[in-house]
Design an enzyme around this catalytic site. Structure first.
Site, PDB file in Angstrom:
ATOM      1  N   GLU A   1      -7.441 -12.376  -0.129  1.00  0.00           N
ATOM      2  CA  GLU A   1      -7.627 -11.637   1.301  1.00  0.00           C
ATOM      3  C   GLU A   1      -9.362 -12.105   1.549  1.00  0.00           C
ATOM      4  O   GLU A   1     -10.155 -11.719   0.760  1.00  0.00           O
ATOM      5  CB  GLU A   1      -7.541 -10.124   1.119  1.00  0.00           C
ATOM      6  CG  GLU A   1      -6.368  -9.658   1.411  1.00  0.00           C
ATOM      7  CD  GLU A   1      -6.233  -8.091   1.201  1.00  0.00           C
ATOM      8  OE1 GLU A   1      -7.111  -7.459   2.015  1.00  0.00           O
ATOM      9  OE2 GLU A   1      -5.708  -7.363   0.764  1.00  0.00           O
TER      10      GLU A   1
ATOM     11  N   GLU B   1      -7.457  -4.882  -5.692  1.00  0.00           N
ATOM     12  CA  GLU B   1      -8.705  -4.098  -5.317  1.00  0.00           C
ATOM     13  C   GLU B   1      -8.765  -2.786  -6.130  1.00  0.00           C
ATOM     14  O   GLU B   1      -9.624  -1.970  -5.723  1.00  0.00           O
ATOM     15  CB  GLU B   1      -8.794  -3.711  -3.745  1.00  0.00           C
ATOM     16  CG  GLU B   1      -8.860  -5.073  -2.938  1.00  0.00           C
ATOM     17  CD  GLU B   1      -8.981  -4.712  -1.366  1.00  0.00           C
ATOM     18  OE1 GLU B   1      -9.062  -3.562  -1.017  1.00  0.00           O
ATOM     19  OE2 GLU B   1      -8.592  -5.934  -0.561  1.00  0.00           O
TER      20      GLU B   1
ATOM     21  N   HIS C   1       0.917  -1.293  -0.083  1.00  0.00           N
ATOM     22  CA  HIS C   1      -0.049   0.119  -0.035  1.00  0.00           C
ATOM     23  C   HIS C   1       0.808   1.218  -0.163  1.00  0.00           C
ATOM     24  O   HIS C   1       0.992   1.749   1.000  1.00  0.00           O
ATOM     25  CB  HIS C   1      -0.832   0.068   1.291  1.00  0.00           C
ATOM     26  CG  HIS C   1      -1.865  -0.916   1.297  1.00  0.00           C
ATOM     27  ND1 HIS C   1      -1.625  -2.362   1.786  1.00  0.00           N
ATOM     28  CD2 HIS C   1      -3.366  -1.026   1.154  1.00  0.00           C
ATOM     29  CE1 HIS C   1      -2.877  -2.949   1.647  1.00  0.00           C
ATOM     30  NE2 HIS C   1      -3.764  -2.185   1.323  1.00  0.00           N
TER      31      HIS C   1
ATOM     32  N   TRP D   1      -4.954   5.307   0.494  1.00  0.00           N
ATOM     33  CA  TRP D   1      -6.092   5.857   0.272  1.00  0.00           C
ATOM     34  C   TRP D   1      -6.484   7.253   0.020  1.00  0.00           C
ATOM     35  O   TRP D   1      -7.586   7.730  -0.045  1.00  0.00           O
ATOM     36  CB  TRP D   1      -6.845   5.488   1.698  1.00  0.00           C
ATOM     37  CG  TRP D   1      -6.878   3.975   2.243  1.00  0.00           C
ATOM     38  CD1 TRP D   1      -7.891   3.026   2.014  1.00  0.00           C
ATOM     39  CD2 TRP D   1      -5.647   3.286   2.676  1.00  0.00           C
ATOM     40  NE1 TRP D   1      -7.622   1.767   2.356  1.00  0.00           N
ATOM     41  CE2 TRP D   1      -6.175   2.081   2.764  1.00  0.00           C
ATOM     42  CE3 TRP D   1      -4.563   3.487   3.141  1.00  0.00           C
ATOM     43  CZ2 TRP D   1      -5.411   0.926   3.266  1.00  0.00           C
ATOM     44  CZ3 TRP D   1      -3.578   2.641   3.531  1.00  0.00           C
ATOM     45  CH2 TRP D   1      -4.228   1.272   3.620  1.00  0.00           C
TER      46      TRP D   1
HETATM   47  C1  BMA Z   1      -5.882  -2.335   6.102  1.00  0.00           C
HETATM   48  C2  BMA Z   1      -5.943  -1.996   7.457  1.00  0.00           C
HETATM   49  C3  BMA Z   1      -4.911  -0.749   7.997  1.00  0.00           C
HETATM   50  C4  BMA Z   1      -3.505  -1.330   7.405  1.00  0.00           C
HETATM   51  C5  BMA Z   1      -3.545  -1.828   5.923  1.00  0.00           C
HETATM   52  C6  BMA Z   1      -2.227  -2.217   5.572  1.00  0.00           C
HETATM   53  O1  BMA Z   1      -6.557  -3.184   5.537  1.00  0.00           O
HETATM   54  O2  BMA Z   1      -5.536  -3.412   8.244  1.00  0.00           O
HETATM   55  O3  BMA Z   1      -4.987  -0.647   9.229  1.00  0.00           O
HETATM   56  O4  BMA Z   1      -2.727  -0.220   7.418  1.00  0.00           O
HETATM   57  O5  BMA Z   1      -4.426  -2.676   5.731  1.00  0.00           O
HETATM   58  O6  BMA Z   1      -1.817  -3.242   6.267  1.00  0.00           O
END
Ligand code: BMA
Length: 422
Positions: free
Chosen positions: A338, A226, A158, A169
């Site tokens: 996931e 995603e 991410h 995000w």
């Molecule tokens: C997401 C959550 C967040 C996290 C991210 C990366 O779905 O669990 O809190 O920072 O994944 O691991």
């Protein structure tokens, strides 16, 4: 291997014969068998799963022997079993952080998970810790530890938004970030430096064998996941499908061809198939058979009726059947990349009544290779009630034990050697 399918048996006989041919039968017969077996193992899209067992066409034709073996073994095992995976399993649990040897899964079941998921967000900045405060140096150690015990490693990423400087995000402004970072874009050089830091990390994942030789640890890397949703900057609203596909391919080509990493299986995974007309639209983002080894999807909602589907378990079964069929047609490994009961495990029977019920709802759905549930966020220091497996004393413990004891589900203790082909 328990061979259930007649066509798979045929291939196995051919291969056995091919080996015999090597050592005795006339050359013409050997060549004929070889031709047949090559024809049976070519990566034709309509080949079906049986063809890939002997000689899979991987994204990386120079993949290390262990990486290739991982693919072959996942493919063999999935005929009868599903590997259970957990994100960040060794780094922390709901009530502990950074204690060597600990794992919530181990403490409930007596085994570590078969698959370990790790997250690389903030590696792009050369940071010491990831976005969830996991130290990257320690992560390398945990990856090595899991691999050396026989487990399978998968990586997610991410990265921050290179245009806004915000997180993955941060979609404020709706920028077409992909256009900015692909070749020709203003931020291309920045993005290359990010990919290079990621490549450095993956290149550092090594293990030393008994003879003292270091070799790379195979990993399943699942970038730009995603993408059909629009909550990440690489999401659907912000770039064209063609740009997304180029972006995924660029990532593969940079790590494989420019950086020479040969220890990666590449995973592609949209968000829940509930979210879109998957039968027609999955392919909008799919970068092509030459860029994908593992076909997956993520799903947190369907089983409990998210997206307005009351028949959630049956829907998840339907999605898994579709995924397995599509993967088998293309010679790929299907996986539920996931999942989990979002956001905390407050349905004590979720693992058997929902997840296992969905998987066992159809024989084809059972042929996914693995599933991975998300992380057990630490209650004291991180997010509250953001965990996906029970811990000792949790109300879902007994149900989780029943789930992992089902003959379909495998933990690390159940695994054969995943890194050699027998
Ligand atoms: C997401 C959550 C967040 C996290 C991210 C990366 O779905 O669990 O809190 O920072 O994944 O691991």
């Amino acid at each position: 291997m328990n061979i259930k399918h007649p066509s798979l048996k045929t291939i196995a006989i051919l291969i056995t014969k091919r080996e015999t041919g090597h050592h005795g039968v006339p050359l013409a017969v050997f060549m004929l068998l070889l031709t047949l077996s090559v024809a049976c193992t070519s990566p034709a899209p309509d080949q079906g799963r049986d063809g890939m067992t002997a000689s899979p066409a991987l994204v990386d034709p120079n993949a290390t022997g262990q990486t290739r073996a991982l693919f072959v073994n996942l493919d063999r095992i999935r005929q009868d079993h599903i590997l259970f995976g957990h994100q960040d399993d060794l780094a922390y649990g709901v009530h502990w952080i950074n204690e060597p040897g600990r794992s919530d899964v181990l403490e409930v079941t007596g085994s570590y998970p078969a698959v370990y998921g790790w997250e690389l967000g903030h590696i792009e900045h050369g940071a010491e810790v990831n976005l969830d405060n996991v130290n990257f140096g320690q992560m390398k150690g945990w990856i090595r530890e899991g691999y050396e015990r026989g487990g399978v490693i998968t990586l997610s990423w991410h990265p921050d938004n290179p245009v806004t400087g915000g997180s993955s995000w941060d979609v404020e402004g709706g920028h077409n970030v992909i256009a900015e970072i692909l070749p020709g874009g203003d931020l291309h050089e920045t993005f290359l430096s990010w990919l290079d830091r990621l490549a450095d990390f993956i290149g550092d994942l090594t293990s030393v064998d008994e003879e003292g030789n270091s070799h790379p640890i195979p990993v399943i890397f699942r970038p730009w996941h995603e993408m059909n949703a629009s909550f990440f900057w690489w999401g659907d609203d912000y770039s064209s499908h063609e740009e997304y596909r180029r972006f995924y391919r660029f990532t593969v080509e940079h790590l494989r061809d420019q950086r020479g990493l040969n220890n990666i299986l590449w995973a592609f995974s949209p968000n829940s198939l509930s979210e879109f007309d998957y039968e027609n639209e999955y392919w909008n983002w799919y970068p092509g058979d030459e860029y994908v080894d593992v076909m997956g999807f993520d799903d947190y909602y369907t089983t409990w009726g998210g997206y307005g589907h009351e028949d959630g378990v049956a829907r998840l079964t339907e999605y898994l059947v579709w995924l397995v069929e599509q993967s088998e047609e293309r010679g790929k490994i299907p996986a539920l990349t996931e999942t989990g009961q979002k956001d905390k495990l407050d349905d004590a029977d979720w693992y058997t009544n929902q997840l296992l019920a969905a998987i066992t709802g159809h024989p084809t759905a059972q042929r996914i290779a693995y599933l991975l549930v998300w992380r057990n966020s630490n209650k004291a220091t991180d997010r509250q009630d953001h965990y996906y497996t029970p811990y000792p004393g949790h109300p879902a413990e007994a149900d989780f034990l029943e789930f992992v004891n089902h003959p379909l589900i495998w933990l690390e203790n159940d695994l054969p050697d995943m890194y050699s082909i027998r």
